[in-house]
Design a protein around this motif. Structure first.
Motif, PDB file in Angstrom:
ATOM      1  N   THR A  77       0.830  -1.208   0.000  1.00 37.08           N
ATOM      2  CA  THR A  77       0.000   0.000   0.000  1.00 37.08           C
ATOM      3  C   THR A  77       0.866   1.259   0.000  1.00 37.08           C
ATOM      4  N   ALA A  78       1.975   1.232   0.748  1.00 39.61           N
ATOM      5  CA  ALA A  78       2.858   2.399   0.790  1.00 39.61           C
ATOM      6  C   ALA A  78       3.491   2.663  -0.575  1.00 39.61           C
ATOM      7  N   ALA A  79       3.915   1.600  -1.249  1.00 44.40           N
ATOM      8  CA  ALA A  79       4.519   1.756  -2.570  1.00 44.40           C
ATOM      9  C   ALA A  79       3.507   2.311  -3.570  1.00 44.40           C
ATOM     10  N   ALA A  80       2.260   1.842  -3.492  1.00 44.73           N
ATOM     11  CA  ALA A  80       1.224   2.340  -4.395  1.00 44.73           C
ATOM     12  C   ALA A  80       0.933   3.810  -4.126  1.00 44.73           C
ATOM     13  N   VAL A  81       0.941   4.209  -2.848  1.00 43.24           N
ATOM     14  CA  VAL A  81       0.715   5.612  -2.492  1.00 43.24           C
ATOM     15  C   VAL A  81       1.810   6.496  -3.076  1.00 43.24           C
ATOM     16  N   VAL A  82       3.050   6.079  -2.910  1.00 43.43           N
ATOM     17  CA  VAL A  82       4.174   6.856  -3.447  1.00 43.43           C
ATOM     18  C   VAL A  82       4.089   6.946  -4.969  1.00 43.43           C
ATOM     19  N   ALA A  83       3.738   5.839  -5.615  1.00 41.35           N
ATOM     20  CA  ALA A  83       3.633   5.839  -7.079  1.00 41.35           C
ATOM     21  C   ALA A  83       2.555   6.816  -7.554  1.00 41.35           C
ATOM     22  N   LEU A  84       1.413   6.852  -6.864  1.00 38.10           N
ATOM     23  CA  LEU A  84       0.351   7.778  -7.248  1.00 38.10           C
ATOM     24  C   LEU A  84       0.767   9.232  -7.029  1.00 38.10           C
ATOM     25  N   LEU A  85       1.485   9.491  -5.939  1.00 41.89           N
ATOM     26  CA  LEU A  85       1.941  10.861  -5.688  1.00 41.89           C
ATOM     27  C   LEU A  85       2.939  11.315  -6.743  1.00 41.89           C
TER      28      LEU A  85
ATOM     29  N   ARG B 222       9.482   1.325  11.500  1.00 43.97           N
ATOM     30  CA  ARG B 222       8.281   1.860  12.135  1.00 43.97           C
ATOM     31  C   ARG B 222       8.145   3.362  11.857  1.00 43.97           C
ATOM     32  N   LEU B 223       9.254   4.057  11.842  1.00 50.42           N
ATOM     33  CA  LEU B 223       9.214   5.475  11.487  1.00 50.42           C
ATOM     34  C   LEU B 223       8.799   5.642  10.027  1.00 50.42           C
ATOM     35  N   GLY B 224       9.221   4.699   9.199  1.00 48.77           N
ATOM     36  CA  GLY B 224       8.800   4.718   7.800  1.00 48.77           C
ATOM     37  C   GLY B 224       7.300   4.527   7.653  1.00 48.77           C
ATOM     38  N   GLU B 225       6.688   3.730   8.540  1.00 46.93           N
ATOM     39  CA  GLU B 225       5.238   3.571   8.512  1.00 46.93           C
ATOM     40  C   GLU B 225       4.540   4.885   8.834  1.00 46.93           C
ATOM     41  N   LEU B 226       5.064   5.622   9.801  1.00 41.57           N
ATOM     42  CA  LEU B 226       4.492   6.938  10.121  1.00 41.57           C
ATOM     43  C   LEU B 226       4.574   7.855   8.904  1.00 41.57           C
ATOM     44  N   VAL B 227       5.720   7.848   8.223  1.00 37.97           N
ATOM     45  CA  VAL B 227       5.883   8.661   7.007  1.00 37.97           C
ATOM     46  C   VAL B 227       4.882   8.226   5.940  1.00 37.97           C
TER      47      VAL B 227
ATOM     48  N   ALA C 187      -8.214  12.435  19.996  1.00 34.39           N
ATOM     49  CA  ALA C 187      -6.835  11.996  19.771  1.00 34.39           C
ATOM     50  C   ALA C 187      -5.904  12.531  20.853  1.00 34.39           C
ATOM     51  N   ALA C 188      -6.090  13.796  21.243  1.00 33.52           N
ATOM     52  CA  ALA C 188      -5.237  14.393  22.268  1.00 33.52           C
ATOM     53  C   ALA C 188      -5.404  13.685  23.610  1.00 33.52           C
ATOM     54  N   ILE C 189      -6.633  13.299  23.939  1.00 35.27           N
ATOM     55  CA  ILE C 189      -6.878  12.591  25.197  1.00 35.27           C
ATOM     56  C   ILE C 189      -6.332  11.167  25.127  1.00 35.27           C
ATOM     57  N   SER C 190      -6.535  10.495  24.003  1.00 34.70           N
ATOM     58  CA  SER C 190      -6.046   9.117  23.850  1.00 34.70           C
ATOM     59  C   SER C 190      -4.534   9.044  23.973  1.00 34.70           C
ATOM     60  N   ASN C 191      -3.845  10.102  23.568  1.00 34.96           N
ATOM     61  CA  ASN C 191      -2.383  10.111  23.665  1.00 34.96           C
ATOM     62  C   ASN C 191      -1.889   9.996  25.100  1.00 34.96           C
ATOM     63  N   ALA C 192      -2.755  10.331  26.066  1.00 31.25           N
ATOM     64  CA  ALA C 192      -2.318  10.388  27.460  1.00 31.25           C
ATOM     65  C   ALA C 192      -2.055   9.012  28.059  1.00 31.25           C
ATOM     66  N   THR C 193      -2.778   7.990  27.620  1.00 31.67           N
ATOM     67  CA  THR C 193      -2.596   6.664  28.223  1.00 31.67           C
ATOM     68  C   THR C 193      -2.473   5.544  27.194  1.00 31.67           C
ATOM     69  N   SER C 194      -2.545   5.874  25.915  1.00 31.09           N
ATOM     70  CA  SER C 194      -2.541   4.824  24.902  1.00 31.09           C
ATOM     71  C   SER C 194      -1.349   4.991  23.968  1.00 31.09           C
ATOM     72  N   PHE C 195      -1.383   4.282  22.835  1.00 34.06           N
ATOM     73  CA  PHE C 195      -0.277   4.328  21.880  1.00 34.06           C
ATOM     74  C   PHE C 195      -0.124   5.714  21.266  1.00 34.06           C
ATOM     75  N   GLY C 196      -1.273   6.350  20.932  1.00 35.52           N
ATOM     76  CA  GLY C 196      -1.214   7.706  20.410  1.00 35.52           C
ATOM     77  C   GLY C 196      -0.729   7.771  18.976  1.00 35.52           C
ATOM     78  N   ILE C 197      -0.298   8.971  18.576  1.00 34.86           N
ATOM     79  CA  ILE C 197       0.045   9.219  17.174  1.00 34.86           C
ATOM     80  C   ILE C 197       1.542   9.148  16.921  1.00 34.86           C
ATOM     81  N   CYS C 198       2.322   8.693  17.905  1.00 30.06           N
ATOM     82  CA  CYS C 198       3.738   8.430  17.656  1.00 30.06           C
ATOM     83  C   CYS C 198       4.124   7.159  18.401  1.00 30.06           C
ATOM     84  N   GLY C 199       5.044   6.417  17.856  1.00 29.62           N
ATOM     85  CA  GLY C 199       5.435   5.153  18.476  1.00 29.62           C
ATOM     86  C   GLY C 199       5.003   3.979  17.628  1.00 29.62           C
TER      87      GLY C 199
END
Length: 453
Positions: A67-75, A116-121, A399-411
């Motif tokens: 899916t990541a490769a297809a996204v890059v190809a479309l961009l 994993r950082l590449g997945e975030l990207v 999202a801001a509240i979930s970041n306090a005790t869960s995985f959140g938007i980084c990691g």
């Protein structure tokens, strides 16, 4: 695993069709949620290079890479499609990614952290691609439906496995308490999925129908989704997700202060019904929140506060400027606390401080604050799409509240991270205007975005 994979892919395609998003980019977005599910009771996620020998891990990696490769190809093939990345409001994301890499060379296993950082990207790039395709939508409300229904397959597959393989989808505690979410998908992630779907569906039902789509798509689908999302939220027993949902729903329904009489009446009726139900079910609510634990354990966040204090005292001070590198809680990778080796801080804010030091922590705050600020400005300034901007503000708050005790938007990658970054450009830039035949699309300036919806 083969049967589960077929069910997962079929439900993703069906949800994509159900949403009305007729584009390859959105199909890739729906398929991008598939790797968050583990369709095996023995194999799990990738924690180290040794896990590459697992067929489950390899399947998930192939799905993510495909899916990541297809996204890059479309961009690459679409003219100026990646222009939002040059917008100043994307600077916190770009800074966070680049700054986090500075600590990777001294990490014990930098290859996994880099992947994993590449997945975030990849999630960020997917959001840019979706922003380009969102120009086809007749309204911002339609865009929110396209994004939200991608969460539905995770709930569908969990429900299917709760019937055919309960040990994979359900966790039974020693006291007999059943909790949705086990090896198949983390209970907190599942609770957050239910919270996001409930929030979108309640917004969709709150506002009058646009009558731009078939009635079943604007009324029947969100009605079923609010039932599925709420049931998932309750069964997952995620206290953070439930608290975040209640606060986000309060913000969402508070927008009826300038709403129609119908919205006023509906909001008051639901509020009175909730108050009446609560008064007769106090013991049930208390048992749900305690989950068989003591009140003292609940006050410590089931031991999380002690972990946070230990991390802050011993790990943060090691590299306060650069951090320990992505996914590393310490110089050795994980962190020993109370006889357990932890690989997750269970707090995205603290995790950003550990991964990328104080600059990374500030960047994460900016990433969360920008959608909230822009959605709040637009919701207060415009009557058109006002409800949709309040919904985006409520999602950002969740999202801001979930970041306090869960995985959140980084990691470690999770559904909230993908959903947040996929919606990020719409939230901070706005819906892309259709390009004129002889001119290209111009992005709104960072301070003029609040002047146009």
């Amino acid at each position: 695993m083969t049967l589960g994979l077929l069910v997962l892919l079929a439900s993703a395609v069906f949800a994509w069709w159900l949403s009305g998003a007729r584009s390859l980019a959105y199909l890739l977005y729906y398929l991008s949620f598939a790797p968050f599910l583990t369709l095996s009771t023995t194999d799990g996620g990738m924690q180290g290079l040794d896990d590459f020998g697992s067929s489950v891990v390899l399947t998930k990696l192939l799905l993510r890479a495909g899916t990541a490769a297809a996204v890059v190809a479309l961009l690459v093939t679409r003219r100026a499609a990646a222009r939002p990345l040059a917008d100043p409001r994307y600077l916190p994301i770009l800074f966070f990614v680049l700054w986090t890499t500075l600590g990777l060379p001294r990490a014990p296993d930098p290859s996994v952290a880099l992947m994993r950082l590449g997945e975030l990207v990849a999630f960020v790039l997917l959001g840019v691609l979706l922003w380009n395709d969102a120009a086809r939508a007749p309204s911002l409300r339609c865009v929110l439906r396209w994004h939200a229904l991608a969460l539905l397959p995770l709930i569908v597959v969990t429900a299917v496995y709760a019937r055919i393989d309960p040990g994979l989808a359900l966790h039974v505690a020693e006291n007999g308490m059943v909790r949705a979410g086990n090896r198949l998908i983390n209970a907190e992630s599942l609770g957050t999925v239910g919270a996001l779907l409930t929030l979108w569906a309640s917004y969709e039902l709150k506002d009058p129908p646009e009558r731009r789509e078939a009635w079943w798509r604007e009324r029947l689908v969100p009605a079923l989704c609010v039932l599925a999302g709420a049931a998932t939220l309750v069964m997952a027993r995620s206290r953070t997700a439930m608290t975040a949902t209640l606060l986000a729903e309060f913000v969402l329904w508070s927008s009826t202060l300038r709403g129609s009489r119908r919205q006023w009446a509906c909001g008051l009726a639901l509020g009175l019904a909730a108050l009446l139900w609560t008064s007769f079910n106090v013991e049930t609510i208390e048992a749900w929140f305690l989950r068989g634990d003591s009140v003292a354990n609940l006050r410590t966040g089931t031991g999380r506060t002690e972990l946070w204090a230990h991390l802050f005292e011993d790990a943060v001070r090691l590299h306060p400027l650069v951090g320990n590198g992505y996914l590393n809680l310490s110089e050795s990778g994980g962190f020993w606390h109370a006889g357990t080796y932890w690989t997750n801080a269970h707090n995205a804010y603290l995790a950003a401080l550990l991964f990328a030091g104080v600059p990374g922590f500030v960047a994460l705050l900016a990433i969360l604050a920008l959608p909230l600020r822009m959605a709040w400005i637009r919701a207060r300034q415009f009557d058109s799409d006002r409800g949709a901007w309040f919904a985006i503000f409520a999602i950002g708050l969740l999202a801001a509240i979930s970041n306090a005790t869960s995985f959140g938007i980084c990691g470690w990658p999770n559904p909230l991270m993908l959903f947040f970054f996929a919606l990020f450009p719409v939230a901070v830039i706005g819906v892309r205007r259709r390009a004129a035949p002889t001119s290209d699309v111009e992005l709104e300036g960072p301070w003029r975005a609040g002047a146009r919806a």
